[in-house]
Design a protein around this motif. Structure first.
Motif, PDB file in Angstrom:
ATOM      1  N   ASN A 151      18.562  20.642   9.469  1.00 50.90           N
ATOM      2  CA  ASN A 151      19.313  19.503   8.968  1.00 50.90           C
ATOM      3  C   ASN A 151      20.144  19.087  10.576  1.00 50.90           C
ATOM      4  OD1 ASN A 151      18.363  19.125   6.417  1.00 50.90           O
ATOM      5  ND2 ASN A 151      19.487  20.593   6.202  1.00 50.90           N
ATOM      6  N   VAL A 152      20.955  20.361  11.095  1.00 53.17           N
ATOM      7  CA  VAL A 152      21.450  19.613  11.860  1.00 53.17           C
ATOM      8  C   VAL A 152      20.958  18.377  13.310  1.00 53.17           C
ATOM      9  CG1 VAL A 152      23.415  19.969  14.072  1.00 53.17           C
ATOM     10  CG2 VAL A 152      24.058  20.752  11.487  1.00 53.17           C
ATOM     11  N   ALA A 153      19.528  19.301  13.805  1.00 50.37           N
ATOM     12  CA  ALA A 153      18.711  18.949  14.689  1.00 50.37           C
ATOM     13  C   ALA A 153      17.795  17.381  14.001  1.00 50.37           C
ATOM     14  CB  ALA A 153      17.336  19.780  14.866  1.00 50.37           C
ATOM     15  N   ILE A 154      17.971  17.103  12.969  1.00 49.97           N
ATOM     16  CA  ILE A 154      16.166  16.241  12.475  1.00 49.97           C
ATOM     17  C   ILE A 154      16.595  14.547  12.796  1.00 49.97           C
ATOM     18  CG2 ILE A 154      17.598  16.847   9.800  1.00 49.97           C
ATOM     19  CD1 ILE A 154      13.703  16.177  11.196  1.00 49.97           C
ATOM     20  N   GLY A 155      18.086  14.517  13.013  1.00 49.24           N
ATOM     21  CA  GLY A 155      18.900  13.598  13.072  1.00 49.24           C
ATOM     22  C   GLY A 155      19.453  13.251  14.322  1.00 49.24           C
ATOM     23  N   ARG A 156      18.853  14.356  15.056  1.00 52.80           N
ATOM     24  CA  ARG A 156      20.010  14.284  16.524  1.00 52.80           C
ATOM     25  C   ARG A 156      18.557  14.943  17.976  1.00 52.80           C
ATOM     26  NH1 ARG A 156      23.475  15.827  13.044  1.00 52.80           N
ATOM     27  NH2 ARG A 156      25.718  14.752  13.772  1.00 52.80           N
ATOM     28  N   PRO A 157      17.721  13.308  18.220  1.00 59.57           N
ATOM     29  CA  PRO A 157      16.264  13.931  18.966  1.00 59.57           C
ATOM     30  C   PRO A 157      17.261  14.076  20.208  1.00 59.57           C
ATOM     31  CG  PRO A 157      16.182  11.158  18.063  1.00 59.57           C
ATOM     32  CD  PRO A 157      17.443  11.911  17.684  1.00 59.57           C
ATOM     33  N   VAL A 187      11.446  25.475  13.522  1.00 56.90           N
ATOM     34  CA  VAL A 187      12.704  23.751  13.530  1.00 56.90           C
ATOM     35  C   VAL A 187      12.052  23.208  14.967  1.00 56.90           C
ATOM     36  CG1 VAL A 187      14.660  23.422  13.230  1.00 56.90           C
ATOM     37  CG2 VAL A 187      14.296  25.575  12.102  1.00 56.90           C
ATOM     38  N   ARG A 188      12.265  23.423  15.339  1.00 59.33           N
ATOM     39  CA  ARG A 188      12.398  22.409  17.042  1.00 59.33           C
ATOM     40  C   ARG A 188      10.911  21.789  17.110  1.00 59.33           C
ATOM     41  NH1 ARG A 188      14.021  23.676  23.173  1.00 59.33           N
ATOM     42  NH2 ARG A 188      13.632  21.176  23.651  1.00 59.33           N
ATOM     43  N   GLU A 189      10.005  22.793  16.752  1.00 58.49           N
ATOM     44  CA  GLU A 189       9.093  22.037  17.284  1.00 58.49           C
ATOM     45  C   GLU A 189       7.660  21.459  15.496  1.00 58.49           C
ATOM     46  OE1 GLU A 189       5.025  23.979  17.443  1.00 58.49           O
ATOM     47  OE2 GLU A 189       6.161  25.297  19.250  1.00 58.49           O
ATOM     48  N   ALA A 190       9.178  21.649  14.159  1.00 59.63           N
ATOM     49  CA  ALA A 190       9.202  20.903  13.040  1.00 59.63           C
ATOM     50  C   ALA A 190       9.846  19.572  13.329  1.00 59.63           C
ATOM     51  CB  ALA A 190       9.988  21.344  11.816  1.00 59.63           C
ATOM     52  N   CYS A 191      10.838  19.396  14.071  1.00 55.23           N
ATOM     53  CA  CYS A 191      11.398  18.523  15.054  1.00 55.23           C
ATOM     54  C   CYS A 191      10.595  17.431  15.741  1.00 55.23           C
ATOM     55  CB  CYS A 191      13.143  18.532  15.537  1.00 55.23           C
ATOM     56  SG  CYS A 191      14.347  19.155  14.370  1.00 55.23           S
ATOM     57  N   LEU A 192       9.608  17.933  16.846  1.00 51.73           N
ATOM     58  CA  LEU A 192       9.207  17.115  16.923  1.00 51.73           C
ATOM     59  C   LEU A 192       7.359  16.965  16.459  1.00 51.73           C
ATOM     60  CD1 LEU A 192       9.060  19.599  19.875  1.00 51.73           C
ATOM     61  CD2 LEU A 192      10.109  17.129  20.313  1.00 51.73           C
ATOM     62  N   GLY A 193       7.423  16.823  15.516  1.00 51.19           N
ATOM     63  CA  GLY A 193       6.703  16.165  14.936  1.00 51.19           C
ATOM     64  C   GLY A 193       5.273  17.915  14.243  1.00 51.19           C
ATOM     65  N   ARG A 200       8.110  31.066  22.440  1.00 53.27           N
ATOM     66  CA  ARG A 200       7.403  30.152  22.432  1.00 53.27           C
ATOM     67  C   ARG A 200       7.585  28.459  22.270  1.00 53.27           C
ATOM     68  NH1 ARG A 200       1.855  30.928  19.000  1.00 53.27           N
ATOM     69  NH2 ARG A 200       0.395  29.494  19.803  1.00 53.27           N
ATOM     70  N   GLY A 201       8.743  28.470  21.081  1.00 55.74           N
ATOM     71  CA  GLY A 201       9.154  26.889  20.724  1.00 55.74           C
ATOM     72  C   GLY A 201       9.793  26.320  21.353  1.00 55.74           C
ATOM     73  N   VAL A 209       6.755  17.037   6.536  1.00 57.12           N
ATOM     74  CA  VAL A 209       5.647  16.175   7.551  1.00 57.12           C
ATOM     75  C   VAL A 209       6.413  14.690   7.405  1.00 57.12           C
ATOM     76  CG1 VAL A 209       3.399  14.979   7.292  1.00 57.12           C
ATOM     77  CG2 VAL A 209       3.559  17.949   6.764  1.00 57.12           C
ATOM     78  N   ARG A 210       7.019  14.403   7.067  1.00 57.70           N
ATOM     79  CA  ARG A 210       7.758  12.857   6.722  1.00 57.70           C
ATOM     80  C   ARG A 210       8.859  13.259   7.293  1.00 57.70           C
ATOM     81  NH1 ARG A 210       4.799   8.543   5.027  1.00 57.70           N
ATOM     82  NH2 ARG A 210       6.277   7.491   3.411  1.00 57.70           N
ATOM     83  N   TYR A 211       9.448  14.152   7.660  1.00 55.54           N
ATOM     84  CA  TYR A 211      11.315  13.509   8.456  1.00 55.54           C
ATOM     85  C   TYR A 211      10.720  14.806   9.872  1.00 55.54           C
ATOM     86  CZ  TYR A 211      13.891  11.333   4.820  1.00 55.54           C
ATOM     87  OH  TYR A 211      14.186  11.115   3.274  1.00 55.54           O
ATOM     88  N   ASN A 212      10.984  13.364  11.015  1.00 52.17           N
ATOM     89  CA  ASN A 212      10.994  14.523  11.861  1.00 52.17           C
ATOM     90  C   ASN A 212      11.579  13.386  12.502  1.00 52.17           C
ATOM     91  OD1 ASN A 212       8.665  12.011  13.022  1.00 52.17           O
ATOM     92  ND2 ASN A 212       7.723  13.756  12.457  1.00 52.17           N
ATOM     93  N   TRP A 213      11.563  13.511  14.753  1.00 55.77           N
ATOM     94  CA  TRP A 213      12.367  12.629  15.179  1.00 55.77           C
ATOM     95  C   TRP A 213      11.929  11.833  15.286  1.00 55.77           C
ATOM     96  CZ3 TRP A 213      13.603  16.954  19.596  1.00 55.77           C
ATOM     97  CH2 TRP A 213      14.207  17.887  19.327  1.00 55.77           C
ATOM     98  N   GLU A 214      10.770  11.370  14.682  1.00 59.33           N
ATOM     99  CA  GLU A 214       9.845   9.719  15.386  1.00 59.33           C
ATOM    100  C   GLU A 214      10.226   9.042  13.737  1.00 59.33           C
ATOM    101  OE1 GLU A 214       8.658   8.766  17.854  1.00 59.33           O
ATOM    102  OE2 GLU A 214       9.015  10.565  18.669  1.00 59.33           O
ATOM    103  N   SER A 215      10.604   9.706  12.583  1.00 56.71           N
ATOM    104  CA  SER A 215      10.737   8.712  11.290  1.00 56.71           C
ATOM    105  C   SER A 215      12.527   8.194  11.420  1.00 56.71           C
ATOM    106  CB  SER A 215      10.681  10.049   9.999  1.00 56.71           C
ATOM    107  OG  SER A 215      11.463  10.971   9.570  1.00 56.71           O
ATOM    108  N   GLY A 216      11.951   7.713  10.561  1.00 54.27           N
ATOM    109  CA  GLY A 216      13.274   6.331   9.940  1.00 54.27           C
ATOM    110  C   GLY A 216      13.529   6.854   9.028  1.00 54.27           C
TER     111      GLY A 216
END
Length: 416
Positions: free
Chosen positions: A62-68, A131-137, A187-188, A272-279
């Protein structure tokens, strides 16, 4: 559309398999193990998965998802692993104190808790890499972290049940496989580095590094929130060991199976819907519908309990909790994605205070109704605060109804 669908189906598939394995294992615990061992495993699993669910998914994600560009992965992994070990020590201490008051957990059960705590540290470290990879999509990696430990638990339980092997072997198998997830963090980091520096890194949203102060405030709020979401629920389970042997295992299995079912659908979609590219997204309709449904079911549980106390009323209470669980997952993901730190802080203060008071009450008057009432209260408080900050007035009012009914359920054993 099709790339999103492929990612969604892969996440759902992996999550469904791991959750199905977990659900089957949990269902087998009270069947294959005697009641005291079943209670030990219920408490041990609660501790073993706490850091992954509470710290990794509840704080780091939750901290990372809004902070690319979030770059504190190694520190987060270490803290998550330490959290699992500390929680295990606290739980063992509380269990030892209860054993002097007639608790049902044997001495061997405390060793089971310690073994699961060690495995939980490994699972949390590996989960941080996911988590890092999830943030990257690429959320499939995050869902895969829990797959092999779930399989190990199922195999271990079958060996203990049908070959009369020691349940300690089952706990050891889960822990060894969970520790084997640690390489995910390296690996991540290695595979995500190229994505961090790729063609899209020059965009304004991706190139800006979050200030340490902003990350710190958000992290502190979420970290304190882990007390209400992870630490205190573990103490709830500990308090239930005062009930007749087997009660703790039943309550734990019901909660875990319910959260597994919710997780397959809701969490897969959110990952899937929330990553660093989503609004940001409009969630008013979904939140209002879910809080309204929960208010109706809670009113029904209260009515049935007043007229015909028993399993029907408790079942309705559990159903309302599941609905609120879905609503809170949606609301909190959007809240964190928008970095609404004030909303999170207010929610945490109220949630921790009410949960701590409820924990004291549950230790003094343990009951399944009070336990599930406290679970409902936590989710209802979450919806009340987040809906208020989103200015969803109807959802806020409906959530307030949930808070009142949950308080009644939590206090009922003390009032009788």
């Amino acid at each position: 559309m099709f790339p999103f669908l492929r990612r969604f189906l892969s996440v759902v598939g992996l999550l469904a398999i791991s959750q199905a394995l977990n659900a089957l294992s949990l269902a087998l615990i009270p069947v294959l193990l005697d009641p005291s061992w079943a209670d030990s495993f219920a408490l041990g699993m609660q501790v073993g998965t706490a850091a992954y669910g509470g710290v990794v998914l509840g704080v780091v994600y939750n901290v990372a998802i809004g902070r690319p560009g979030f770059a504190h992965w190694r520190r987060a992994a270490v803290l998550a692993g330490v959290f699992s070990l500390v929680l295990g020590a606290v739980t063992i201490f509380a269990t030892m104190a209860l054993s002097q008051r007639g608790g049902s957990l044997p001495v061997e059960g405390m060793l089971v808790v310690a073994i699961f705590a060690v495995g939980g540290a490994g699972l949390a470290v590996g989960g941080t890499g996911g988590v890092r990879e999830a943030c990257l999509g690429n959320p499939a990696r995050l869902t895969a972290v829990n797959l092999f430990p779930a399989l190990a638990l199922l195999i271990g339980l079958l060996l203990a049940g049908f070959l009369s092997l020691s349940p300690m072997l089952t706990a050891g198998m889960w822990t060894i496989v969970a520790i084997g997830q640690i390489p995910w963090i390296w690996r991540g980091r290695r595979e995500a580095a190229a994505a961090d520096l790729g063609p899209g890194a020059g965009r304004a949203g991706s190139s800006e590094r979050s200030s340490d102060a902003a990350v710190g405030r958000h992290s502190i709020s979420l970290a304190v929130g882990v007390i209400a979401s992870t630490v205190i629920p573990t103490l709830y389970i500990t308090a239930l060991t005062q009930l007749p042997a087997g009660s703790t295992a039943v309550a734990f299995v019901v909660v875990r199976i319910a959260t597994s079912i919710v997780g397959i659908g809701v969490n897969s979609l959110l990952l899937v819907r929330y990553n660093w590219e989503s609004g940001s997204r409009d969630i008013r309709g979904v939140v209002t519908a879910l809080t309204g449904s929960s208010a109706v079911v809670l009113a029904a549980s209260l009515t049935v309990e007043l007229w015909m106390p028993g399993i029907a009323a408790l079942s309705a209470l559990i159903a309302a909790w599941i609905i609120l669980l879905v609503a809170a997952a949606v609301s909190l993901r959007e809240t964190n994605a928008r970095r609404l730190t004030t909303s999170i802080t207010v929610k945490v203060i109220i949630d921790v205070s009410s949960s701590a008071a409820g924990c004291v009450l549950l230790f003094a008057h343990p009951s399944l109704g009070s336990y599930f009432g406290l679970l409902v209260l936590s989710q209802a408080v979450t919806m009340l605060v987040t809906s208020a900050f989103f200015r969803f007035r109807l959802a806020s009012a409906l959530s307030a109804v949930g808070v009142l009914v949950a308080v009644w359920w939590a206090l009922q054993p003390a009032l009788i």
